[in-house]
Design a protein around this motif. Structure first.
Motif, PDB file in Angstrom:
ATOM      1  N   ILE A  18      26.057  -1.029 -33.293  1.00 49.86           N
ATOM      2  CA  ILE A  18      26.952  -0.129 -32.574  1.00 49.86           C
ATOM      3  C   ILE A  18      27.009   1.225 -33.273  1.00 49.86           C
ATOM      4  N   VAL A  19      27.071   1.219 -34.597  1.00 52.13           N
ATOM      5  CA  VAL A  19      27.079   2.477 -35.338  1.00 52.13           C
ATOM      6  C   VAL A  19      25.800   3.260 -35.059  1.00 52.13           C
ATOM      7  N   ALA A  20      24.659   2.563 -35.033  1.00 48.22           N
ATOM      8  CA  ALA A  20      23.388   3.231 -34.756  1.00 48.22           C
ATOM      9  C   ALA A  20      23.400   3.876 -33.371  1.00 48.22           C
ATOM     10  N   LEU A  21      23.976   3.191 -32.397  1.00 52.99           N
ATOM     11  CA  LEU A  21      24.069   3.753 -31.050  1.00 52.99           C
ATOM     12  C   LEU A  21      24.980   4.979 -31.023  1.00 52.99           C
ATOM     13  N   LEU A  22      26.065   4.928 -31.773  1.00 52.95           N
ATOM     14  CA  LEU A  22      26.985   6.074 -31.815  1.00 52.95           C
ATOM     15  C   LEU A  22      26.347   7.279 -32.495  1.00 52.95           C
ATOM     16  N   VAL A  23      25.461   7.025 -33.456  1.00 55.07           N
ATOM     17  CA  VAL A  23      24.720   8.124 -34.079  1.00 55.07           C
ATOM     18  C   VAL A  23      23.825   8.798 -33.039  1.00 55.07           C
ATOM     19  N   LEU A  24      23.208   7.989 -32.177  1.00 60.88           N
ATOM     20  CA  LEU A  24      22.381   8.546 -31.104  1.00 60.88           C
ATOM     21  C   LEU A  24      23.234   9.385 -30.143  1.00 60.88           C
ATOM     22  N   VAL A  25      24.463   8.916 -29.878  1.00 63.59           N
ATOM     23  CA  VAL A  25      25.371   9.682 -29.024  1.00 63.59           C
ATOM     24  C   VAL A  25      25.665  11.043 -29.662  1.00 63.59           C
ATOM     25  N   CYS A  26      25.926  11.039 -30.963  1.00 61.72           N
ATOM     26  CA  CYS A  26      26.201  12.302 -31.663  1.00 61.72           C
ATOM     27  C   CYS A  26      25.010  13.245 -31.559  1.00 61.72           C
TER      28      CYS A  26
ATOM     29  N   ARG B 102      22.732  13.260 -29.194  1.00 64.40           N
ATOM     30  CA  ARG B 102      22.573  13.701 -27.815  1.00 64.40           C
ATOM     31  C   ARG B 102      23.620  14.755 -27.436  1.00 64.40           C
ATOM     32  N   LEU B 103      24.841  14.590 -27.931  1.00 65.78           N
ATOM     33  CA  LEU B 103      25.927  15.512 -27.571  1.00 65.78           C
ATOM     34  C   LEU B 103      26.119  16.624 -28.590  1.00 65.78           C
ATOM     35  N   GLN B 104      25.232  16.645 -29.603  1.00 66.48           N
ATOM     36  CA  GLN B 104      25.278  17.676 -30.642  1.00 66.48           C
ATOM     37  C   GLN B 104      26.623  17.691 -31.371  1.00 66.48           C
ATOM     38  N   LEU B 105      27.050  16.498 -31.788  1.00 68.32           N
ATOM     39  CA  LEU B 105      28.275  16.354 -32.562  1.00 68.32           C
ATOM     40  C   LEU B 105      27.927  16.239 -34.040  1.00 68.32           C
ATOM     41  N   ASP B 106      28.895  16.560 -34.903  1.00 63.47           N
ATOM     42  CA  ASP B 106      28.638  16.581 -36.342  1.00 63.47           C
ATOM     43  C   ASP B 106      28.644  15.193 -36.976  1.00 63.47           C
ATOM     44  N   GLY B 107      29.303  14.239 -36.346  1.00 63.43           N
ATOM     45  CA  GLY B 107      29.336  12.909 -36.934  1.00 63.43           C
ATOM     46  C   GLY B 107      30.345  12.014 -36.252  1.00 63.43           C
ATOM     47  N   ILE B 108      30.516  10.827 -36.826  1.00 61.72           N
ATOM     48  CA  ILE B 108      31.435   9.814 -36.302  1.00 61.72           C
ATOM     49  C   ILE B 108      32.666   9.784 -37.195  1.00 61.72           C
ATOM     50  N   LEU B 109      33.821   9.642 -36.598  1.00 66.49           N
ATOM     51  CA  LEU B 109      35.089   9.583 -37.327  1.00 66.49           C
ATOM     52  C   LEU B 109      35.833   8.306 -36.965  1.00 66.49           C
ATOM     53  N   VAL B 110      36.255   7.574 -37.998  1.00 63.68           N
ATOM     54  CA  VAL B 110      37.034   6.352 -37.819  1.00 63.68           C
ATOM     55  C   VAL B 110      38.191   6.389 -38.803  1.00 63.68           C
ATOM     56  N   VAL B 111      39.361   5.943 -38.372  1.00 71.15           N
ATOM     57  CA  VAL B 111      40.512   5.818 -39.277  1.00 71.15           C
ATOM     58  C   VAL B 111      40.875   4.331 -39.326  1.00 71.15           C
ATOM     59  N   PRO B 112      40.372   3.595 -40.324  1.00 73.79           N
ATOM     60  CA  PRO B 112      40.551   2.134 -40.366  1.00 73.79           C
ATOM     61  C   PRO B 112      42.005   1.736 -40.597  1.00 73.79           C
ATOM     62  N   SER B 113      42.515   0.893 -39.725  1.00 75.44           N
ATOM     63  CA  SER B 113      43.912   0.481 -39.805  1.00 75.44           C
ATOM     64  C   SER B 113      44.138  -0.627 -40.831  1.00 75.44           C
ATOM     65  N   HIS B 114      43.076  -1.341 -41.214  1.00 75.18           N
ATOM     66  CA  HIS B 114      43.188  -2.427 -42.185  1.00 75.18           C
ATOM     67  C   HIS B 114      42.126  -2.265 -43.279  1.00 75.18           C
ATOM     68  N   TYR B 115      42.393  -2.861 -44.415  1.00 77.01           N
ATOM     69  CA  TYR B 115      41.462  -2.789 -45.539  1.00 77.01           C
ATOM     70  C   TYR B 115      40.097  -3.355 -45.173  1.00 77.01           C
ATOM     71  N   HIS B 116      40.053  -4.507 -44.502  1.00 80.23           N
ATOM     72  CA  HIS B 116      38.757  -5.135 -44.221  1.00 80.23           C
ATOM     73  C   HIS B 116      37.925  -4.297 -43.254  1.00 80.23           C
ATOM     74  N   ILE B 117      38.591  -3.530 -42.382  1.00 81.04           N
ATOM     75  CA  ILE B 117      37.850  -2.646 -41.481  1.00 81.04           C
ATOM     76  C   ILE B 117      37.183  -1.538 -42.286  1.00 81.04           C
TER      77      ILE B 117
ATOM     78  N   VAL C 113      33.924   8.939 -42.292  1.00 80.98           N
ATOM     79  CA  VAL C 113      32.969   9.651 -41.447  1.00 80.98           C
ATOM     80  C   VAL C 113      31.546   9.184 -41.721  1.00 80.98           C
ATOM     81  N   PHE C 114      30.754   9.206 -40.658  1.00 81.84           N
ATOM     82  CA  PHE C 114      29.309   9.082 -40.772  1.00 81.84           C
ATOM     83  C   PHE C 114      28.761  10.458 -40.440  1.00 81.84           C
ATOM     84  N   ALA C 115      28.227  11.127 -41.433  1.00 84.78           N
ATOM     85  CA  ALA C 115      27.783  12.511 -41.250  1.00 84.78           C
ATOM     86  C   ALA C 115      26.424  12.535 -40.561  1.00 84.78           C
ATOM     87  N   VAL C 116      26.335  13.299 -39.480  1.00 81.42           N
ATOM     88  CA  VAL C 116      25.076  13.487 -38.762  1.00 81.42           C
ATOM     89  C   VAL C 116      24.532  14.894 -39.018  1.00 81.42           C
ATOM     90  N   SER C 117      25.383  15.900 -38.923  1.00 82.29           N
ATOM     91  CA  SER C 117      24.941  17.275 -39.142  1.00 82.29           C
ATOM     92  C   SER C 117      24.848  17.574 -40.641  1.00 82.29           C
TER      93      SER C 117
END
Length: 224
Positions: free
Chosen positions: A107-115, A117-132, A192-196
């Motif tokens: 899923i992360v790999a697919l989201l990188v492709l989305v970034c 395609r849409l010329q975004l700088d990266g993926i942002l997640v705010v994990p609500s739990h430690y295990h996430i 963050v997963f940095a793409v740019s």
């Protein structure tokens, strides 16, 4: 306003994700919901009657967290196998109703492709739990080096525990500040997963690693 339902299905087919779902015995059925004000939602069910929810992703484009940058913000991501059962080897983690689907990296790999395609700088997640955060940290870094340092110090205090044991220890307040004895609560912070290149410069390199090390050294966590 970019992917149609048909286009999304075609992209997932080409990426091999739908074949993986079929290999598990499911019949992947997609649904798009564009009515939620917090983000666009994609759901994948394992049956045509849409009773077995496998994947639910809600995302939006974030231009506030990093001024001058556009990030694909994952507001919510659910990956579950409704036919699986929790076991001693795969116990229930906080917030889980069913065992995971085992496809986070895909899923992360697919989201990188989305970034891309849409010329975004990266993926942002705010994990609500430690295990996430642990799962996300396999491919991502904390945007703020101070948060990365706290995370690394927390990992050191929990060394030797399984993920389920570590998550339970954090949730139960058994990780404490060794100087005060106060429980250390999990504080969600941006990953963050940095793409740019310009985002990579902020979460990679000597200056970032030095700030991480200094932040980690300031912590004194212990397992009670």
């Amino acid at each position: 306003d970019f992917y149609s339902a048909h286009g999304l299905e075609l992209a997932l087919e080409r990426a091999g994700l739908l074949d993986r779902i079929r290999h598990l015995g499911f019949q992947p059925t997609l649904e798009m919901d564009l009515t939620n004000p917090t983000g666009d939602t994609v759901r994948m069910y394992g049956d045509q009657r849409r009773r077995e929810l496998l994947i639910e992703l809600r995302a939006s484009i974030d231009r506030r967290t990093m001024p001058g940058m556009a990030l694909l913000r994952v507001e919510w991501l659910l990956l579950q196998n409704p036919r699986a059962q929790f076991t001693a080897e795969r116990p229930r983690l906080p917030g889980q109703q069913k065992p995971g689907l085992g496809m986070l990296q895909e899923i992360v790999a697919l989201l990188v492709l989305v970034c891309d395609r849409l010329q975004l700088d990266g993926i942002l997640v705010v994990p609500s739990h430690y295990h996430i955060a642990v799962h996300g940290r396999k491919a991502m870094r904390f945007l703020n080096p101070a948060d990365e340092g706290v995370y690394q110090a927390l990992r050191r205090a929990l060394a030797g525990l399984s993920l389920a044991e570590a998550a339970e220890a954090v949730g139960a307040g058994r990780v404490v500040d060794a100087r005060t004895g106060e429980p250390v609560a999990w504080t969600p912070a941006p990953l963050v997963f940095a793409v740019s290149d310009r985002l990579k410069e902020l979460v990679e390199g000597e200056a970032y690693e030095k700030a991480v090390a200094e932040a980690a050294e300031r912590q004194a966590f212990a397992l009670r």
